[in-house]
Design a protein around this motif. Structure first.
Motif, mmCIF file in Angstrom:
data_model
loop_
_atom_site.group_PDB
_atom_site.id
_atom_site.type_symbol
_atom_site.label_atom_id
_atom_site.label_comp_id
_atom_site.label_asym_id
_atom_site.label_seq_id
_atom_site.Cartn_x
_atom_site.Cartn_y
_atom_site.Cartn_z
ATOM 1 N N LEU A 25 27.794 -14.525 45.050
ATOM 2 C CA LEU A 25 27.957 -14.688 43.938
ATOM 3 C C LEU A 25 28.168 -15.938 43.455
ATOM 4 C CD1 LEU A 25 31.013 -11.889 43.592
ATOM 5 C CD2 LEU A 25 28.572 -11.538 42.769
ATOM 6 N N TYR A 26 28.776 -16.924 44.241
ATOM 7 C CA TYR A 26 28.824 -18.580 43.683
ATOM 8 C C TYR A 26 27.203 -18.769 43.761
ATOM 9 C CZ TYR A 26 30.557 -23.108 43.677
ATOM 10 O OH TYR A 26 30.812 -24.343 43.186
ATOM 11 N N ALA A 27 26.439 -18.311 44.554
ATOM 12 C CA ALA A 27 25.237 -18.996 44.580
ATOM 13 C C ALA A 27 24.574 -18.450 43.369
ATOM 14 C CB ALA A 27 24.407 -18.562 45.820
ATOM 15 N N CYS A 28 24.789 -17.473 42.932
ATOM 16 C CA CYS A 28 24.126 -16.712 41.672
ATOM 17 C C CYS A 28 24.569 -17.655 40.382
ATOM 18 C CB CYS A 28 24.688 -15.447 41.521
ATOM 19 S SG CYS A 28 23.791 -13.865 42.752
ATOM 20 N N LEU A 29 26.028 -17.927 40.489
ATOM 21 C CA LEU A 29 26.462 -18.766 39.466
ATOM 22 C C LEU A 29 25.881 -20.071 39.347
ATOM 23 C CD1 LEU A 29 28.625 -19.123 37.122
ATOM 24 C CD2 LEU A 29 30.019 -19.838 38.887
ATOM 25 N N VAL A 30 25.687 -20.871 40.494
ATOM 26 C CA VAL A 30 25.284 -22.152 40.540
ATOM 27 C C VAL A 30 23.648 -21.982 40.276
ATOM 28 C CG1 VAL A 30 24.560 -23.861 41.933
ATOM 29 C CG2 VAL A 30 26.807 -22.700 42.313
ATOM 30 N N GLY A 31 23.044 -20.938 40.643
ATOM 31 C CA GLY A 31 21.509 -20.754 40.436
ATOM 32 C C GLY A 31 21.388 -20.862 38.780
ATOM 33 N N ALA A 32 22.350 -19.881 37.946
ATOM 34 C CA ALA A 32 22.144 -19.667 36.609
ATOM 35 C C ALA A 32 22.289 -21.193 35.969
ATOM 36 C CB ALA A 32 23.192 -18.671 36.372
ATOM 37 N N LEU A 33 23.319 -21.750 36.635
ATOM 38 C CA LEU A 33 23.444 -23.208 35.752
ATOM 39 C C LEU A 33 22.376 -24.061 36.001
ATOM 40 C CD1 LEU A 33 27.224 -23.741 37.188
ATOM 41 C CD2 LEU A 33 26.446 -23.180 34.818
ATOM 42 N N ILE A 228 14.512 -17.248 44.595
ATOM 43 C CA ILE A 228 14.364 -18.327 45.998
ATOM 44 C C ILE A 228 15.299 -19.063 46.191
ATOM 45 C CG2 ILE A 228 12.866 -19.774 47.107
ATOM 46 C CD1 ILE A 228 10.580 -18.528 46.086
ATOM 47 N N GLU A 229 15.747 -19.755 44.993
ATOM 48 C CA GLU A 229 17.048 -20.621 45.006
ATOM 49 C C GLU A 229 18.336 -19.923 45.304
ATOM 50 O OE1 GLU A 229 17.343 -22.865 41.486
ATOM 51 O OE2 GLU A 229 15.476 -23.640 41.479
ATOM 52 N N ILE A 230 18.391 -18.773 44.828
ATOM 53 C CA ILE A 230 19.574 -18.071 45.259
ATOM 54 C C ILE A 230 19.638 -17.683 46.455
ATOM 55 C CG2 ILE A 230 21.057 -15.855 44.826
ATOM 56 C CD1 ILE A 230 20.280 -16.077 41.723
ATOM 57 N N CYS A 231 18.650 -17.136 46.935
ATOM 58 C CA CYS A 231 18.434 -16.811 48.676
ATOM 59 C C CYS A 231 18.590 -17.805 49.466
ATOM 60 C CB CYS A 231 17.091 -16.139 48.755
ATOM 61 S SG CYS A 231 17.032 -14.465 48.196
ATOM 62 N N MET A 232 18.158 -19.006 49.188
ATOM 63 C CA MET A 232 18.329 -20.110 50.199
ATOM 64 C C MET A 232 19.560 -20.706 50.003
ATOM 65 S SD MET A 232 15.423 -20.617 51.661
ATOM 66 C CE MET A 232 15.824 -22.340 52.331
ATOM 67 N N ALA A 233 20.288 -20.882 48.744
ATOM 68 C CA ALA A 233 21.665 -21.054 48.567
ATOM 69 C C ALA A 233 22.604 -20.260 49.303
ATOM 70 C CB ALA A 233 21.993 -21.352 47.143
ATOM 71 N N THR A 234 22.288 -18.972 49.502
ATOM 72 C CA THR A 234 22.951 -18.119 50.221
ATOM 73 C C THR A 234 22.805 -17.960 51.667
ATOM 74 O OG1 THR A 234 23.077 -16.581 48.248
ATOM 75 C CG2 THR A 234 23.855 -15.639 50.381
ATOM 76 N N ILE A 235 21.625 -17.991 52.115
ATOM 77 C CA ILE A 235 21.292 -17.906 53.711
ATOM 78 C C ILE A 235 21.873 -19.054 54.525
ATOM 79 C CG2 ILE A 235 19.437 -18.006 55.316
ATOM 80 C CD1 ILE A 235 17.899 -16.304 53.395
ATOM 81 N N VAL A 236 21.666 -20.222 53.930
ATOM 82 C CA VAL A 236 22.254 -21.775 54.549
ATOM 83 C C VAL A 236 23.696 -21.506 54.811
ATOM 84 C CG1 VAL A 236 21.951 -24.106 54.679
ATOM 85 C CG2 VAL A 236 20.071 -22.946 53.878
ATOM 86 N N PRO A 237 24.434 -21.448 53.866
ATOM 87 C CA PRO A 237 25.814 -21.597 54.060
ATOM 88 C C PRO A 237 26.545 -20.149 54.857
ATOM 89 C CG PRO A 237 25.278 -21.894 51.610
ATOM 90 C CD PRO A 237 24.101 -21.450 52.250
ATOM 91 N N VAL A 238 25.619 -19.050 54.640
ATOM 92 C CA VAL A 238 25.988 -18.140 55.514
ATOM 93 C C VAL A 238 25.991 -18.144 56.980
ATOM 94 C CG1 VAL A 238 25.395 -15.645 56.112
ATOM 95 C CG2 VAL A 238 25.887 -16.229 53.733
ATOM 96 N N LEU A 239 24.815 -19.020 57.459
ATOM 97 C CA LEU A 239 24.700 -19.301 58.808
ATOM 98 C C LEU A 239 25.892 -20.085 59.251
ATOM 99 C CD1 LEU A 239 20.900 -20.210 58.881
ATOM 100 C CD2 LEU A 239 22.163 -18.126 59.663
ATOM 101 N N PHE A 240 26.308 -21.257 58.377
ATOM 102 C CA PHE A 240 27.476 -21.810 58.809
ATOM 103 C C PHE A 240 28.639 -21.037 59.135
ATOM 104 C CE2 PHE A 240 24.916 -25.589 57.032
ATOM 105 C CZ PHE A 240 25.043 -26.152 58.076
#
Length: 295
Positions: A25-33, A228-240
């Protein structure tokens, strides 16, 4: 793995599902901004994201290492409990002179020591006492909030009785006392691990940096497609997040989880060994339980 069957990926996903949802959800918000007119021209080099990711990697490496050390220390302690439990009964078999009461004393110690192992495991896991422990404690003249300590005290009282009845020499008394002391030390070490909370500041800092990475990562990507931006902004932090959750699972080895120290299985092994040494009927392996993992 500590279980006879592998821990499913579903179990792990349930542990991180709320973190994944919050990051998404946070990635979606940042991606929209990133697509608003004010932020559209803003570009943050990927080297900044790489620097934050490197810092996160160092913190997570330290966190995972320290968590594994706590888990391994707990396993070493219970390995010592297995050895000292066998040593206690073997010393009694060797030190006590042969008479009619010798086997009775050995059986008393074997039963009490096996109950002590179960009581310690249940005390560390903060789960209800098993029927075996309840029945044994009911036979004693008193109860205690710390049942493992009470049972070790009963060990000491009966050892004192044996030393007087059999006139054991000082060397044998010292060896028996040393074994009892090692069991007491092992119990104290387990309680120290259980009651020492891993510093919360590590998790706070790691989560803060993860959300910082989620915030700046989309502004360093090429604007090909918002998905693509939302997916990448979600996958990388989820790995951490997944790595941190793994460390959290290991840092508390007495919380009745599949990754815990296998105290129930070890207690059952000790019981079977001691019953065999005391020439008593060997119990069957512990059945599965709904209140704790059979580990």
């Amino acid at each position: 793995m500590l279980l006879s069957k592998q821990i499913s990926i579903i179990y792990f996903l349930r542990l991180i599902k709320w973190d994944v949802m919050a990051i998404f959800l946070y990635a979606c918000l940042v991606g929209a901004l990133d697509y608003l007119s004010f932020f559209k021209t803003l570009s943050i080099p990927l080297s900044i994201s790489a620097m934050v990711g490197t810092l996160l990697s160092l913190l997570l490496a330290f966190r995972t290492s320290q968590s594994y050390e706590r888990w391994w220390e707990a396993r070493v302690i219970w390995g010592a409990i297995v050895n000292d439990s066998r040593t206690l009964i073997r010393q009694l078999i060797q030190f006590l002179p042969k008479d009619e009461q010798k086997q009775t004393f050995i059986k008393d110690f074997a039963v009490r020591q096996s109950v002590w192992c179960y009581a310690l495991a249940e005390s560390l896991r903060k789960c209800p006492s098993s029927q075996k422990v309840e029945q044994y404690v009911a036979k004693l003249d008193k109860d205690s909030d710390n049942r493992p300590n009470l049972l070790l005290t009963k060990h000491a009282e009966q050892l004192d009785e044996l030393s007087q009845n059999y006139q054991l020499n000082a060397n044998k008394q010292v060896q028996l006392d040393n074994t009892l002391q090692r069991l007491t030390d092992s119990m104290g070490k387990c309680e120290r691990i259980k009651n020492t909370v891993f510093p919360r500041s590590y998790s706070v800092l790691i989560h803060f940096l993860i959300y910082v990475l989620t915030t700046i990562f989309p502004f360093g990507l090429d604007d090909h497609h918002w998905a693509i931006e939302i997916c990448m902004a979600t996958i990388v932090p989820v790995l951490f997040i997944a790595i941190e959750r793994t460390a959290i699972l290991m840092q508390d080895p007495f919380e009745n989880k599949p990754t815990d120290t296998p105290m129930t299985a070890l207690s059952n092994t000790i019981e079977r060994n001691l019953m065999e040494m005391a020439e008593m009927p060997i119990p069957e392996k512990s059945p599965a339980s709904t209140t704790f993992y059979l580990m």
